[in-house]
Design an enzyme around this catalytic site. Structure first.
Site, PDB file in Angstrom:
ATOM      1  N   LYS A  59     -59.993-107.039 -12.522  1.00  0.00           N
ATOM      2  CA  LYS A  59     -60.550-106.219 -13.601  1.00  0.00           C
ATOM      3  C   LYS A  59     -59.768-106.492 -14.878  1.00  0.00           C
ATOM      4  O   LYS A  59     -58.539-106.620 -14.852  1.00  0.00           O
ATOM      5  CB  LYS A  59     -60.479-104.733 -13.240  1.00  0.00           C
ATOM      6  CG  LYS A  59     -61.388-104.346 -12.093  1.00  0.00           C
ATOM      7  CD  LYS A  59     -61.258-102.876 -11.746  1.00  0.00           C
ATOM      8  CE  LYS A  59     -61.901-101.993 -12.785  1.00  0.00           C
ATOM      9  NZ  LYS A  59     -61.916-100.560 -12.377  1.00  0.00           N
ATOM     10  N   ASP A 142     -49.994-102.930  -8.580  1.00  0.00           N
ATOM     11  CA  ASP A 142     -51.108-102.004  -8.791  1.00  0.00           C
ATOM     12  C   ASP A 142     -50.727-100.590  -8.376  1.00  0.00           C
ATOM     13  O   ASP A 142     -51.138 -99.606  -9.011  1.00  0.00           O
ATOM     14  CB  ASP A 142     -52.353-102.477  -8.037  1.00  0.00           C
ATOM     15  CG  ASP A 142     -52.113-102.701  -6.548  1.00  0.00           C
ATOM     16  OD1 ASP A 142     -50.944-102.902  -6.136  1.00  0.00           O
ATOM     17  OD2 ASP A 142     -53.096-102.698  -5.785  1.00  0.00           O
ATOM     18  N   ASP A 162     -56.422 -95.213  -3.504  1.00  0.00           N
ATOM     19  CA  ASP A 162     -57.055 -96.375  -4.137  1.00  0.00           C
ATOM     20  C   ASP A 162     -57.878 -97.123  -3.092  1.00  0.00           C
ATOM     21  O   ASP A 162     -57.331 -97.744  -2.172  1.00  0.00           O
ATOM     22  CB  ASP A 162     -55.984 -97.286  -4.734  1.00  0.00           C
ATOM     23  CG  ASP A 162     -56.570 -98.372  -5.631  1.00  0.00           C
ATOM     24  OD1 ASP A 162     -57.788 -98.637  -5.548  1.00  0.00           O
ATOM     25  OD2 ASP A 162     -55.809 -98.965  -6.415  1.00  0.00           O
ATOM     26  N   THR A 165     -59.520-103.478  -1.174  1.00  0.00           N
ATOM     27  CA  THR A 165     -59.584-104.278   0.047  1.00  0.00           C
ATOM     28  C   THR A 165     -58.873-103.542   1.173  1.00  0.00           C
ATOM     29  O   THR A 165     -59.320-103.532   2.322  1.00  0.00           O
ATOM     30  CB  THR A 165     -58.935-105.658  -0.186  1.00  0.00           C
ATOM     31  OG1 THR A 165     -59.556-106.268  -1.324  1.00  0.00           O
ATOM     32  CG2 THR A 165     -59.103-106.546   1.025  1.00  0.00           C
TER      33      THR A 165
END
Length: 289
Positions: A59, A142, A162, A165
């Site tokens: 992103k 992240d 979150d 994956t």
């Protein structure tokens, strides 16, 4: 009171940055003021390029110090220096702020950035939260960005869920310290595994089931995936709350691809912020000037 045929803020609204319109109809003073106004707008809009590189998707968003621009998403496999150079071209960036869990892509960022400063988020950065963790260098960038964002935007204690994956649960204490979390298989990874490892089970496009008792193989799989996953999230949040917070009420914030779907029927989740990681990168960019 503005003197002249057209206020520069109205001119800029009618003529977005980058529009090629001559200013010959304006007085010299008005032209100068319009140009200054546009340059200020351009500078604010491109303080940072924020890049969040995950295993599946990347992103990106341009941002000012206090606001994200529009976000874009590309497959991480397609991310390279040439693609990034096209994104950067024409923008006077102060800094590129990156969270990456795919180290082999980092060199592409540096190459595309040229002379622009690149900040790769790590536990060594100023985050706005402390890190109380045995191996701080092993924490995903992240996850640190999520911790920075939730503390700044929602307060502490807090948990970020979150849905990527993998689904990660990141815990920030009342003392504003990142203290660890939980990692579990992602929702799509689980359903794709079933599809790949069985002969008859179909691949799913995940959506809210109509009922718990499926009347077809696909409906039964959907029920197991969505209701089962909500059960996983609910149980992990309960365990985290009992262990880390006791009687204190923590803010629970969801982000990531399936956040809205899973959070829709989970009262434990207080808010959904699709761009929480990018917000964290913006905040970290501000703190590391």
């Amino acid at each position: 009171m503005w003197e002249g045929p057209l206020r520069p803020d109205l001119w800029a609204r009618r003529n977005p940055i980058g529009a090629q319109r001559p200013l010959s109809h304006c007085s010299p003073e008005l032209c100068r003021r319009v140009r200054r106004c546009l340059l200020r707008r351009l500078k604010r809009a491109t303080d940072y390029l924020l890049i969040d590189i995950s295993n599946s998707y990347t992103k990106l968003a341009f941002a000012s110090r206090d606001k994200l621009g529009r976000t874009e998403r590309i497959e991480t496999a397609r991310l390279n220096a040439a693609a990034l150079a096209k994104v950067i071209r024409g923008h006077a960036l102060q800094k590129i702020v990156v969270s990456s869990v795919v180290p082999k892509k980092d060199a592409f960022i540096k190459r595309a950035a040229g002379k622009t400063e690149v900040l790769f988020v790590s536990a060594k950065c100023e985050l706005g939260v402390g890190v109380d963790y045995p191996g701080p260098g092993s924490i995903g960038a992240d996850r640190l960005a999520n911790a920075a964002a939730v503390a700044a935007l929602y307060g502490t204690p807090a948990v970020v869920v979150d849905f990527g994956t993998a689904v990660t649960f990141d815990v920030v204490s009342a003392e504003r310290c990142y203290i660890g979390g939980v990692i579990a298989p992602g929702l799509e990874a689980m359903t794709t595994y079933l599809y790949n490892r069985t002969a008859l089970l179909p691949k799913l496009s995940l959506a809210e089931p109509r009922r718990a008792v499926g009347r077809s193989t696909k409906a039964a799989m959907m029920s197991g995936a969505i209701f089962g996953y909500r059960g996983l999230v609910k149980e992990i949040l309960a365990k985290i709350g009992a262990e880390a917070f006791g009687k204190k009420r923590a803010q629970i914030v969801a982000t990531g691809g399936y956040a809205k779907l899973i959070a829709a029927r989970l009262p434990e989740i207080d808010a959904v912020c699709p761009d929480l990681t990018l917000e964290g990168l913006r905040i970290i960019g501000n703190l590391n000037r």
